[in-house]
Design an enzyme around this catalytic site. Structure first.
Site, PDB file in Angstrom:
ATOM      1  N   ARG A   1      -5.989  -5.790  -0.069  1.00 21.72           N
ATOM      2  CA  ARG A   1      -7.416  -5.638   0.049  1.00 21.72           C
ATOM      3  C   ARG A   1      -7.748  -4.098   0.255  1.00 21.72           C
ATOM      4  O   ARG A   1      -7.366  -3.381   1.015  1.00 21.72           O
ATOM      5  CB  ARG A   1      -7.784  -6.274   1.414  1.00 21.72           C
ATOM      6  CG  ARG A   1      -9.391  -6.194   1.417  1.00 21.72           C
ATOM      7  CD  ARG A   1     -10.017  -7.100   2.414  1.00 21.72           C
ATOM      8  NE  ARG A   1      -9.869  -8.433   2.298  1.00 21.72           N
ATOM      9  CZ  ARG A   1      -9.316  -9.362   3.351  1.00 21.72           C
ATOM     10  NH1 ARG A   1      -9.005  -9.056   4.313  1.00 21.72           N
ATOM     11  NH2 ARG A   1      -9.297 -10.595   2.889  1.00 21.72           N
TER      12      ARG A   1
ATOM     13  N   HIS B 279       3.741  -9.547   1.176  1.00 16.14           N
ATOM     14  CA  HIS B 279       3.333  -8.782   2.288  1.00 16.14           C
ATOM     15  C   HIS B 279       4.695  -8.174   2.919  1.00 16.14           C
ATOM     16  O   HIS B 279       4.430  -7.312   3.860  1.00 16.14           O
ATOM     17  CB  HIS B 279       2.356  -9.386   3.266  1.00 16.14           C
ATOM     18  CG  HIS B 279       1.834  -8.375   4.164  1.00 16.14           C
ATOM     19  ND1 HIS B 279       2.054  -8.586   5.490  1.00 16.14           N
ATOM     20  CD2 HIS B 279       0.924  -7.362   4.269  1.00 16.14           C
ATOM     21  CE1 HIS B 279       1.418  -7.780   6.243  1.00 16.14           C
ATOM     22  NE2 HIS B 279       0.453  -6.723   5.560  1.00 16.14           N
TER      23      HIS B 279
ATOM     24  N   HIS C  43       1.162  -1.356  15.117  1.00 17.57           N
ATOM     25  CA  HIS C  43       1.377  -2.251  13.902  1.00 17.57           C
ATOM     26  C   HIS C  43       2.502  -3.119  13.806  1.00 17.57           C
ATOM     27  O   HIS C  43       2.744  -3.760  13.058  1.00 17.57           O
ATOM     28  CB  HIS C  43       1.225  -1.290  12.703  1.00 17.57           C
ATOM     29  CG  HIS C  43       0.980  -1.777  11.469  1.00 17.57           C
ATOM     30  ND1 HIS C  43       1.893  -2.119  10.528  1.00 17.57           N
ATOM     31  CD2 HIS C  43       0.010  -2.391  10.720  1.00 17.57           C
ATOM     32  CE1 HIS C  43       1.337  -2.888   9.310  1.00 17.57           C
ATOM     33  NE2 HIS C  43       0.173  -2.774   9.668  1.00 17.57           N
TER      34      HIS C  43
ATOM     35  N   ARG D 260       0.906  -1.346   0.060  1.00 14.83           N
ATOM     36  CA  ARG D 260       0.110   0.069   0.128  1.00 14.83           C
ATOM     37  C   ARG D 260       0.965   1.206   0.006  1.00 14.83           C
ATOM     38  O   ARG D 260       1.822   1.272   0.671  1.00 14.83           O
ATOM     39  CB  ARG D 260      -0.811   0.083   1.200  1.00 14.83           C
ATOM     40  CG  ARG D 260      -1.749  -1.237   1.454  1.00 14.83           C
ATOM     41  CD  ARG D 260      -2.560  -0.744   2.650  1.00 14.83           C
ATOM     42  NE  ARG D 260      -3.400  -2.181   3.153  1.00 14.83           N
ATOM     43  CZ  ARG D 260      -4.430  -2.906   2.628  1.00 14.83           C
ATOM     44  NH1 ARG D 260      -4.832  -2.389   1.532  1.00 14.83           N
ATOM     45  NH2 ARG D 260      -4.761  -3.896   3.120  1.00 14.83           N
TER      46      ARG D 260
ATOM     47  N   TYR E  63       0.564   5.153  12.021  1.00 15.72           N
ATOM     48  CA  TYR E  63       0.708   3.684  12.444  1.00 15.72           C
ATOM     49  C   TYR E  63       2.247   3.684  13.074  1.00 15.72           C
ATOM     50  O   TYR E  63       3.189   4.471  12.615  1.00 15.72           O
ATOM     51  CB  TYR E  63       1.002   2.556  11.104  1.00 15.72           C
ATOM     52  CG  TYR E  63      -0.280   2.564  10.481  1.00 15.72           C
ATOM     53  CD1 TYR E  63      -1.491   3.136  10.760  1.00 15.72           C
ATOM     54  CD2 TYR E  63      -0.636   1.277   9.661  1.00 15.72           C
ATOM     55  CE1 TYR E  63      -2.950   3.104  10.119  1.00 15.72           C
ATOM     56  CE2 TYR E  63      -1.476   1.171   9.155  1.00 15.72           C
ATOM     57  CZ  TYR E  63      -2.917   1.870   9.105  1.00 15.72           C
ATOM     58  OH  TYR E  63      -3.981   1.667   8.480  1.00 15.72           O
TER      59      TYR E  63
END
Length: 690
Positions: A407, A437, A594, A377, A470
């Protein structure tokens, strides 16, 4: 104890996490504007929960029924009932807290007006503003027998269901979308006299007050009434591998499935009349497996994340200026800095600018030959991608791995991949069977006739926006063995069928599970041999039963285990003979926790790792994830210190007990301590000592 009792259901645990967010909205110690924004975060989270988690439970019921597996279907139905009961209980809490927060804002002269509370002056202003600025964005759906309402509605916005009534006739129904993508949800009405009070009206109420302007002259009616509702669709999609088209085309087609997917929840204004509810339910084809319930006046509360502060500064959290570390700023270039020693940053306390500078300098440094990075992202205006395009213009070899299946970021990543490809970047669209990821970047630079590699291993995305809210670790190193293994990860993605060896890194799905399990079991062995042993970890989600079983065994062997889990946690703590040596807390505060961290203390030989992977089966077995050891003892100690600060939190830490009741950690006679503020002070003091 039955096996089902060993693990707390992950879906219910997720709702417990969101209840902690709701607790922040209820906390009167938080500034009033921040409290209403937490209501927005809660609402946004719940939308995603239904789109992803509840829709999956619904699918499991249908699959079990089709397979004739009555036992599994019954189990999933019972889980769905528990979810619905918990959501209803939280919705009641939400409405109560919302009313309380609105009153709290009013005490600071910020008044959110209901549509029946406006003065004549305010009504006239609203009417004029609606006609001149809002009406142009509205095209109502006039419902007749041919209208397929389910296909016409978007699952990401709020609607008004309108009944146009004439005496002696059945009502005519219509739908009006609240156009929040075109205009603001919040409007500050200019004052007529006193400038002290700030009066805000929501777009929803503005439209309802002006509803006759939309239909007059087109539909005959004596009276009309309108009530808000929102539909949430299943977010899953299917990629057809049988059609001969590009991966990007397949992903683009798959995204369209979300627009027509089955509804999993419809929530409506609690004052909506029965005939309107019945008509809406029929037109949206709501089944017994779907959630249909009423709540307060406003739907789609996620917009309240951006609720404007039109009052005093103290109605928001005071800013914490990001720290500019001398680990970088004391050197001429980022490469000089990383060559001197490994560097560990902790966002948002440290400036994310240090990473963007790493990429920017690599883009024009004549000695840099290549940049490899993977993207999950990124920000909507990404300086990182701009620098990568500059690098190509400067003759660098740039490879970007783009995960198209991140997502709700799929469409953005498709567009980024096209833009980068057009700019000459080599774009690799991941591995079809595995999500990528990892948070990895490798810069290769020629130094004294030899190619040297600079590596970044992180726990968070390369995203300038989320790096401000985050908490995440970034490790920069010139350790050539680790950097070479980082390069092998990129080779693995390009050539997934070749074999690669990883001595330092934990790589999912190759060795991460076995390495983590080996480290846990090593602590058990240390304990059995009478040595010191202990496990400390911090992750977003702990729902991998195999790893939970290993932690249970470690607890039974006497190993002291401490964890910080922000979200889902299926491990049940404090059960005698099973998990009495395990303590888990969750910290929810202004920044979203996170990082993924693992600390193993056995045998006096401390091992510290940071990772992109949560302890979930999908992260261990179905994704490419990277965990990296932290070898520098000073950086190890920094991570340990930060963890210890969080375990001492007496204001924002909740104990995750076996029933997940979300009780705050008991303060006793300890001083009040908010770990996120304390961590900031700790890192500032470290910087001042350099």
């Amino acid at each position: 104890m039955e096996s089902t009792d060993l693990y707390y259901p992950k879906e219910l645990s997720w709702l417990s996490f969101n209840e902690r967010v709701l607790q922040e909205a209820a906390d009167r110690n938080n500034p009033a504007v921040e409290r209403i924004r937490f209501l927005g975060i809660y609402s946004n989270n719940l939308d995603e929960f239904f789109r992803v988690r509840v829709s999956d439970v619904k699918r499991q019921i249908i699959i079990a029924q089709n397979d004739g597996n009555d036992l599994e279907a019954q189990h999933q139905r019972r889980l769905l009932e528990q979810i619905q009961q918990k959501v209803m209980a939280l919705s009641k809490k939400f409405d109560t807290i919302h009313k309380e927060v609105v009153k709290a804002l009013a005490r600071y002269s910020i008044i959110i007006l209901q549509k029946n509370e406006l003065t004549d002056y305010q009504r006239e202003w609203v009417r004029n503003y609606f006609i001149n600025k809002v009406l142009r964005h509205i095209a109502p759906i006039l419902i007749d027998k041919k209208t397929d309402l389910l296909r016409r509605l978007n699952g990401n916005t709020v609607y008004l269901y309108v009944a146009l009534r004439r005496e002696g006739r059945s009502p005519r129904f219509a739908v009006v979308q609240v156009p929040t993508s075109e205009v603001s949800r919040f409007f500050l009405i200019p004052p007529q006299r006193s400038r002290k009070s700030k009066h805000i009206i929501l777009l929803d109420d503005m439209i309802q007050l002006s509803m006759e302007e939309i239909f007059r002259g087109f539909v005959k009616f004596d009276t009309l009434e309108s009530y808000s509702f929102k539909m949430t669709r299943d977010a899953e999609y299917f990629i057809n591998d049988e059609i001969d088209e590009s991966y990007v085309e397949k992903m683009s087609e798959s995204m369209k499935q979300r627009l027509i997917a089955e509804p999993v929840r419809v929530i409506h204004d609690q004052d909506m009349p029965a005939d309107m509810i019945e008509d809406l339910q029929r037109r949206l084809k709501i089944t017994k497996l779907d959630t249909l319930h009423s709540a307060g006046h406003y739907r789609n509360f996620k917009d309240f994340i951006g609720f404007p502060n039109v009052g005093r500064e103290y109605l928001e959290h005071p800013p914490l200026p990001a720290i500019d570390t001398k680990d970088f700023s004391a050197y001429n270039t980022v490469f000089d800095a990383i060559s001197a020693h490994d560097i560990l940053l902790y966002y948002p306390y440290h400036r994310f600018l240090h990473f963007t500078e790493f990429v920017r300098q690599a883009a024009f440094d004549p000695s840099v030959k290549s940049i490899r990075i993977n993207i999950y992202r990124v920000a909507s205006h990404s300086r990182i991608i701009s620098s990568l395009i500059d690098a190509v213009d400067n003759g660098k070899k740039v490879t970007v791995i783009v995960e198209l299946r991140a997502r709700f970021d799929e469409e953005a990543n498709i567009e980024w991949s096209k833009r980068m490809t057009d700019a000459g970047i080599r774009v690799i669209l991941g591995v079809p069977s595995l999500k990528i990821h990892s948070k990895l970047c490798i810069v290769s630079r020629e130094e004294r006739g030899k190619l040297m590699h600079y590596a970044h291993f992180g726990t968070g995305n390369f995203n300038e926006k989320t790096a401000k809210i985050y908490t995440d670790f970034s490790l920069f190193t010139k350790n050539q063995e680790m950097a070479e293994e980082g390069n092998s990860v990129f080779d693995l993605i390009s050539n997934p069928y070749r074999r690669y060896k990883f001595q330092h890194l934990q790589i999912s799905p190759l060795n991460a599970r076995t390495k983590v399990q080996s480290l846990i079991r090593q602590e058990i062995q240390y304990m059995k041999e009478g040595h010191k042993a202990g496990i400390t970890f911090k992750i977003n989600n702990l729902v991998d039963n195999e790893l939970i079983d290993d932690l249970y065994r470690a607890s039974q062997a006497g190993v002291k285990i401490r964890g910080i889990v922000r979200g889902m946690c299926s491990l049940r703590t404090g059960i005698k003979g099973l998990s009495e040596n395990i303590k888990i807390i969750s910290v929810v505060d202004r920044f979203l926790e996170h990082p993924r961290v693992m600390i193993f203390n056995g045998g006096g030989n401390r091992k510290v790792y940071i990772s992109s992977a949560d302890w979930m089966m999908r992260n261990m077995d179905n994704r490419i994830e990277v965990g990296a050891p932290v070898y520098d003892e000073a950086l190890q100690q920094r991570i340990v210190d930060i963890m210890e600060i969080q375990f001492r939190d007496t204001m924002k830490a909740r104990e995750i007990d076996k029933d997940q009741t979300n009780q705050y950690v008991k303060r006793g006679n300890r001083r009040k301590m908010r770990s996120q503020e304390e961590i900031y002070n700790y890192l500032k003091q470290l910087e001042e000592k350099k």
